[in-house]
Every structure is written in C-alpha cells, then in structure tokens.
Write a protein that holds these residues in place. Structure first.
Motif: not given
Length: 175
Positions: A17-22, A29-36
């Motif tokens: 959730g924090l990754g998604q908020l970032l 602009r941040l890549p999708r792979w940041l969330v997993p």
C-alpha cells in the motif's frame, strides 16, 4: 505460527500500500514493479524483526527467579545479514527456585536444573539436572529419576563462568 504468517501477510499488504501511494504521488512515474517489491520487503522486514526479537521475547516470559547463563549466536547462509549481526538461536537458564544446596565435607554442593531454549520452527525447551561442587567449580549431569551422576561428563568451570556465578557466587555471599 499461524499468527506469524498472518502478520507477515499484513506487513506485506501494508508495505505494498505504501508502494502504491508512492506511485500515485509521483503521478504514476514510478514503475509498477515497485508495489510487489515493497510487499516483499515488508514481509522480509517483519520476518527479520521477529527473528531478532525472539530472544528478548522469550527472556521477558521467564520468571524473575530465572537467570540466563549462556546465549548462543549463529550465522546462517540463507540469512546473509546474520553474518554482520549474528542472531540468538539458543540460550540456557537456571531458575533460582530449583537450587538445592547441601553442605558436605568437600564444601557446598548445589543440585540445579539447567533449561535450554532453542529457536527452531517450533521452539524447543529441554532441561537437565546438574550437580555443582562450589569449592572445586566442578559440575556434572545427573541421569534419570535416581539422579545418578555421570562422572565421565564432569567439567570444571572458570570463576568467571556465568553458570558458576549464578549457582555458587550469589549463594556464598549470603550468610
């Protein structure tokens, strides 16, 4: 153990959730792979925190009369961070309530139980009866219900050994 699994999953969900908020705050602009990746790091962080807190947690559950006399730290190749910061994997405890002192010709002898806690998938606790001669600092295990001494396993402790100090040093100070 099931509660640790549930807590690890929720730690992963919270970090995801924090990754998604970032990602949303950056305008995607941040890549999708940041969330997993955040989810994995959250679960790994929870697991590391739990493993390093094991010794403190177990020690807090002991009665006030218990004294830790030995702690074993270990490093494991599947946990590379333990090479920098070794993790407590086992410890031994003496409970002052289990001490049985006897005065004899050879000096004070104390019979005691030594408890050993080991961190495994399921924590393991074992105990062994021991006899210590405080005058010579010799200790040996006692076997079975008859408490037969195993003389071949006798060992001599140093004066600075925590086990000797817990069993004999505190007793000698008392009148």
């Amino acid at each position: 153990m099931i509660w640790h699994l549930i807590a690890a999953i929720f730690a992963g969900l919270g970090a995801a959730g924090l990754g998604q908020l970032l990602r949303l705050a950056s305008g995607k602009r941040l890549p999708r792979w940041l969330v997993p990746v955040c989810a994995g790091l959250g679960m790994l962080g929870y697991q590391i925190h739990t493993e390093y807190r094991w010794f403190d947690h177990k020690r807090a559950q002991l009665p006030e009369t218990a004294q830790v006399v030995q702690v074993e730290y270990d490093a494991m190749f599947w946990r590379p961070w333990t090479y920098l910061f070794p993790m407590a994997t086992a410890f031994s405890v003496v409970d002052a309530q289990s001490l049985v002192a006897q005065e004899g010709d050879e000096g004070r002898r104390v019979e005691f139980l030594l408890y050993r806690f080991e961190k495994q998938v399921q924590d393991r606790v074992s105990h062994q009866a021991w006899l210590m001669n405080c005058a010579t600092r010799e200790t040996l295990p006692l076997e079975g219900e008859s408490r037969r001494p195993r003389v071949e396993a006798m060992r001599r402790l140093s004066e600075q050994a925590p086990l000797y100090r817990a069993i004999c040093h505190d007793d000698q100070a008392a009148p």
